[in-house]
Design a protein around this motif. Structure first.
Motif, PDB file in Angstrom:
ATOM      1  N   VAL A 277      33.163 -11.732   9.369  1.00  0.00           N
ATOM      2  CA  VAL A 277      34.436 -12.284   8.889  1.00  0.00           C
ATOM      3  C   VAL A 277      35.367 -12.285  10.088  1.00  0.00           C
ATOM      4  N   ASP A 278      36.117 -13.367  10.271  1.00  0.00           N
ATOM      5  CA  ASP A 278      36.980 -13.500  11.445  1.00  0.00           C
ATOM      6  C   ASP A 278      38.059 -12.405  11.476  1.00  0.00           C
ATOM      7  N   ILE A 279      38.669 -12.250  12.639  1.00  0.00           N
ATOM      8  CA  ILE A 279      39.653 -11.178  12.825  1.00  0.00           C
ATOM      9  C   ILE A 279      41.083 -11.672  12.626  1.00  0.00           C
ATOM     10  N   ASP A 280      41.959 -10.718  12.419  1.00  0.00           N
ATOM     11  CA  ASP A 280      43.388 -10.967  12.389  1.00  0.00           C
ATOM     12  C   ASP A 280      43.870 -10.982  13.846  1.00  0.00           C
ATOM     13  N   PRO A 281      44.592 -12.038  14.265  1.00  0.00           N
ATOM     14  CA  PRO A 281      44.921 -12.127  15.695  1.00  0.00           C
ATOM     15  C   PRO A 281      45.853 -11.010  16.182  1.00  0.00           C
ATOM     16  N   ALA A 282      46.652 -10.431  15.314  1.00  0.00           N
ATOM     17  CA  ALA A 282      47.587  -9.384  15.750  1.00  0.00           C
ATOM     18  C   ALA A 282      46.886  -8.036  15.886  1.00  0.00           C
ATOM     19  N   SER A 283      46.175  -7.632  14.841  1.00  0.00           N
ATOM     20  CA  SER A 283      45.522  -6.312  14.876  1.00  0.00           C
ATOM     21  C   SER A 283      44.181  -6.362  15.596  1.00  0.00           C
ATOM     22  N   ARG A 284      43.583  -7.550  15.628  1.00  0.00           N
ATOM     23  CA  ARG A 284      42.236  -7.777  16.214  1.00  0.00           C
ATOM     24  C   ARG A 284      41.147  -7.101  15.386  1.00  0.00           C
ATOM     25  N   ASN A 285      41.496  -6.637  14.216  1.00  0.00           N
ATOM     26  CA  ASN A 285      40.530  -6.077  13.270  1.00  0.00           C
ATOM     27  C   ASN A 285      40.135  -7.142  12.251  1.00  0.00           C
ATOM     28  N   ILE A 286      39.097  -6.859  11.469  1.00  0.00           N
ATOM     29  CA  ILE A 286      38.642  -7.773  10.421  1.00  0.00           C
ATOM     30  C   ILE A 286      39.839  -8.231   9.569  1.00  0.00           C
ATOM     31  N   ASP A 287      39.903  -9.538   9.294  1.00  0.00           N
ATOM     32  CA  ASP A 287      41.029 -10.107   8.545  1.00  0.00           C
ATOM     33  C   ASP A 287      40.791  -9.910   7.047  1.00  0.00           C
ATOM     34  N   LEU A 288      41.524  -8.990   6.457  1.00  0.00           N
ATOM     35  CA  LEU A 288      41.307  -8.664   5.039  1.00  0.00           C
ATOM     36  C   LEU A 288      41.633  -9.850   4.123  1.00  0.00           C
ATOM     37  N   ASP A 289      42.442 -10.807   4.608  1.00  0.00           N
ATOM     38  CA  ASP A 289      42.728 -12.012   3.816  1.00  0.00           C
ATOM     39  C   ASP A 289      41.462 -12.851   3.615  1.00  0.00           C
ATOM     40  N   LEU A 290      40.506 -12.722   4.540  1.00  0.00           N
ATOM     41  CA  LEU A 290      39.290 -13.551   4.495  1.00  0.00           C
ATOM     42  C   LEU A 290      38.094 -12.800   3.908  1.00  0.00           C
ATOM     43  N   LEU A 291      38.297 -11.506   3.640  1.00  0.00           N
ATOM     44  CA  LEU A 291      37.159 -10.658   3.262  1.00  0.00           C
ATOM     45  C   LEU A 291      36.512 -11.068   1.931  1.00  0.00           C
ATOM     46  N   GLU A 292      37.327 -11.266   0.910  1.00  0.00           N
ATOM     47  CA  GLU A 292      36.737 -11.516  -0.430  1.00  0.00           C
ATOM     48  C   GLU A 292      35.911 -12.785  -0.477  1.00  0.00           C
ATOM     49  N   ALA A 293      36.309 -13.792   0.310  1.00  0.00           N
ATOM     50  CA  ALA A 293      35.574 -15.066   0.301  1.00  0.00           C
ATOM     51  C   ALA A 293      34.153 -14.888   0.850  1.00  0.00           C
ATOM     52  N   ALA A 294      33.912 -13.813   1.606  1.00  0.00           N
ATOM     53  CA  ALA A 294      32.590 -13.595   2.210  1.00  0.00           C
ATOM     54  C   ALA A 294      31.666 -12.768   1.310  1.00  0.00           C
ATOM     55  N   ILE A 295      32.202 -12.272   0.198  1.00  0.00           N
ATOM     56  CA  ILE A 295      31.396 -11.436  -0.703  1.00  0.00           C
ATOM     57  C   ILE A 295      30.502 -12.320  -1.580  1.00  0.00           C
ATOM     58  N   THR A 296      29.220 -11.960  -1.636  1.00  0.00           N
ATOM     59  CA  THR A 296      28.258 -12.685  -2.484  1.00  0.00           C
ATOM     60  C   THR A 296      27.588 -11.653  -3.405  1.00  0.00           C
TER      61      THR A 296
ATOM     62  N   ARG B 128      24.768 -10.567  -3.128  1.00  0.00           N
ATOM     63  CA  ARG B 128      23.904  -9.703  -2.312  1.00  0.00           C
ATOM     64  C   ARG B 128      24.679  -8.699  -1.446  1.00  0.00           C
ATOM     65  N   THR B 129      26.005  -8.828  -1.411  1.00  0.00           N
ATOM     66  CA  THR B 129      26.796  -7.920  -0.568  1.00  0.00           C
ATOM     67  C   THR B 129      26.709  -6.498  -1.101  1.00  0.00           C
ATOM     68  N   ARG B 130      26.352  -5.566  -0.200  1.00  0.00           N
ATOM     69  CA  ARG B 130      26.240  -4.161  -0.602  1.00  0.00           C
ATOM     70  C   ARG B 130      27.302  -3.280   0.023  1.00  0.00           C
ATOM     71  N   ALA B 131      27.752  -3.666   1.228  1.00  0.00           N
ATOM     72  CA  ALA B 131      28.661  -2.777   1.953  1.00  0.00           C
ATOM     73  C   ALA B 131      29.555  -3.565   2.901  1.00  0.00           C
ATOM     74  N   ILE B 132      30.659  -2.908   3.260  1.00  0.00           N
ATOM     75  CA  ILE B 132      31.579  -3.438   4.276  1.00  0.00           C
ATOM     76  C   ILE B 132      31.628  -2.419   5.413  1.00  0.00           C
ATOM     77  N   ILE B 133      31.549  -2.913   6.642  1.00  0.00           N
ATOM     78  CA  ILE B 133      31.774  -2.033   7.812  1.00  0.00           C
ATOM     79  C   ILE B 133      33.025  -2.516   8.541  1.00  0.00           C
ATOM     80  N   PRO B 134      34.184  -1.933   8.232  1.00  0.00           N
ATOM     81  CA  PRO B 134      35.371  -2.264   9.020  1.00  0.00           C
ATOM     82  C   PRO B 134      35.320  -1.475  10.332  1.00  0.00           C
ATOM     83  N   VAL B 135      35.877  -2.054  11.381  1.00  0.00           N
ATOM     84  CA  VAL B 135      35.948  -1.372  12.682  1.00  0.00           C
ATOM     85  C   VAL B 135      37.422  -1.187  13.009  1.00  0.00           C
TER      86      VAL B 135
END
Ligand code: PLP
Length: 374
Positions: free
Chosen positions: A101-120, A122-129
């Motif tokens: 999932v693409d990043i947020d340009p300010a925090s440079r971390n995973i963009d939580l606004d885009l997270l739910e759209a990537a869930i299917t 088969r999704t079992r886990a999220i690894i945020p960094v």
């Protein structure tokens, strides 16, 4: 006259720690033993009493976390393209599929606004960094995980000493993985630790880290899961104990240096030079890295070469994972994660380590400005 070389990171091990390591070496027991137990107990206390187990790398820690969460073939795991490649490699190692999932340009971390759209399904886990030690919005992350019944494996490799609403990262949440690699704020040379939810998970972690062995059953020993070789030595744990005792000192020194970077760059720097500074956060992050995003007119390699001429070491954390050959072979392409690609191409890490002085910060800032001036 050239000034001495300034690296971007440098561990500082005090004499008491060196003496403690020598004591382990002379003791007759150098692999996992009393020092590992002591280090784990200290970490557990810091994490509010949650169970903690140590390992021989942060990568091994993440792999075991995925196994404990039951992630394997056929499962999808969501993560960020801007991390050390280990974050995605461990997903492949356990036979699962990484979903970026693409990043947020300010925090440079995973963009939580885009997270739910990537869930299917088969999704079992999220690894945020938590890049550079800066956490994501932890309330929002866990609300999404709860809503979709997903496990969270926090890649907190860089975030020891970081907090969320005053609570240490690791003292709450699901599975939380830290690294003690040489460049991390607290090091054991190489190593890592996992914060777990309960005694059952801790027992499983012990099995996965040492060939699946349990001390019971047939002949006083049994093997009932396929484990590997991931245990930390007492030599490494002795370094960790010495380092961990200085966590507050390390974190506040890094905060002071980061503050000095902002002061030395000045408020006009971003606009004048087309550079993006990191978020000026002095509550949650441990300031593991001070990363800037270069302007369009300067490539990273030119910048690094020019800084090297001034005897200043520059790192980069990180190029986008999905554009490595291994990941391209899995179908990932340029253009899929435009923010990560832009930031990943131009992000650089400036020197920041505990024993640096304010004059070193000023030297770096002067050098950056002279290299970037048009
Ligand atoms: C350091 C790091 C790792 C891997 O840790 P090792 O101890 O080097 O195996 C994983 N993820 C991130 C974000 C890291 O910074």
């Amino acid at each position: 006259m050239t000034e001495p070389f300034l690296p971007f990171a440098k561990p500082s091990i005090d004499e008491a720690t060196i003496a403690a390591v020598a004591e382990v070496l002379r003791s007759g027991w150098i692999t996992s033993g009393p020092k590992v137990a002591q280090f784990e107990a200290q970490l557990s206390e810091y994490f509010g009493g949650r169970p903690v187990r140590t390992f021989n790398s942060g990568t091994g820690t993440m792999e075991i976390a995925l196994r404990i969460a039951g992630v394997g073939a056929g499962d999808e795991v969501i993560t960020t393209p801007i991390s050390w490649v280990a974050t995605a490699n461990v997903i492949l190692t356990v036979g699962a599929t990484p979903v970026f999932v693409d990043i947020d340009p300010a925090s440079r971390n995973i963009d939580l606004d885009l997270l739910e759209a990537a869930i299917t399904p088969r999704t079992r886990a999220i690894i945020p960094v938590f890049l550079a030690g800066l956490p994501v919005d932890m309330d929002r992350l866990y609300a999404i995980a709860k809503k979709h019944q997903l496990r969270v494996i926090e890649d907190a490799a860089q975030a020891l000493g970081s907090t969320w609403q005053g609570k240490p990262i690791g003292s709450f949440g699901d599975l939380v993985s830290f690294s003690f690699q040489a460049n991390k704020n607290v090091t054991t040379g190489e190593g890592g630790c996992l914060v777990l939810n309960n005694a059952e998970e801790a027992a499983l972690a012990e099995k996965y880290r040492l060939q699946g062995v349990t001390r019971s059953g047939f002949d006083g020993i049994d093997v009932d899961v396929l484990g590997g070789k991931f245990n930390m030595t007492d030599i490494a744990a002795a370094i960790g104990i010495g380092q961990f005792a200085q966590l507050q000192t390390i974190t506040s020194a890094r905060h002071a240096l980061a503050r000095h970077y902002f002061a030395a760059f000045g408020t006009e720097f971003e606009a004048q030079y087309g550079v993006q500074l990191p978020p000026a956060d002095f509550t949650t992050t441990n300031w593991h890295l001070f990363e800037i995003v270069l302007p369009e007119h300067m490539t990273r390699s030119d910048f690094m070469a020019a800084m090297k001429e001034k005897n200043i070491g520059i790192g980069y954390h990180y190029p986008p994972i999905h554009l490595f050959s291994l990941y391209r072979r899995l179908g990932f392409r340029e253009g899929m994660f435009p923010v990560a690609e832009r930031v990943g191409r131009r992000i650089v890490t400036l020197p920041l380590f505990r024993t640096m002085g304010k004059q070193d910060v000023e030297r770096v800032v002067d050098a950056v400005k002279s290299v970037l001036v048009r």
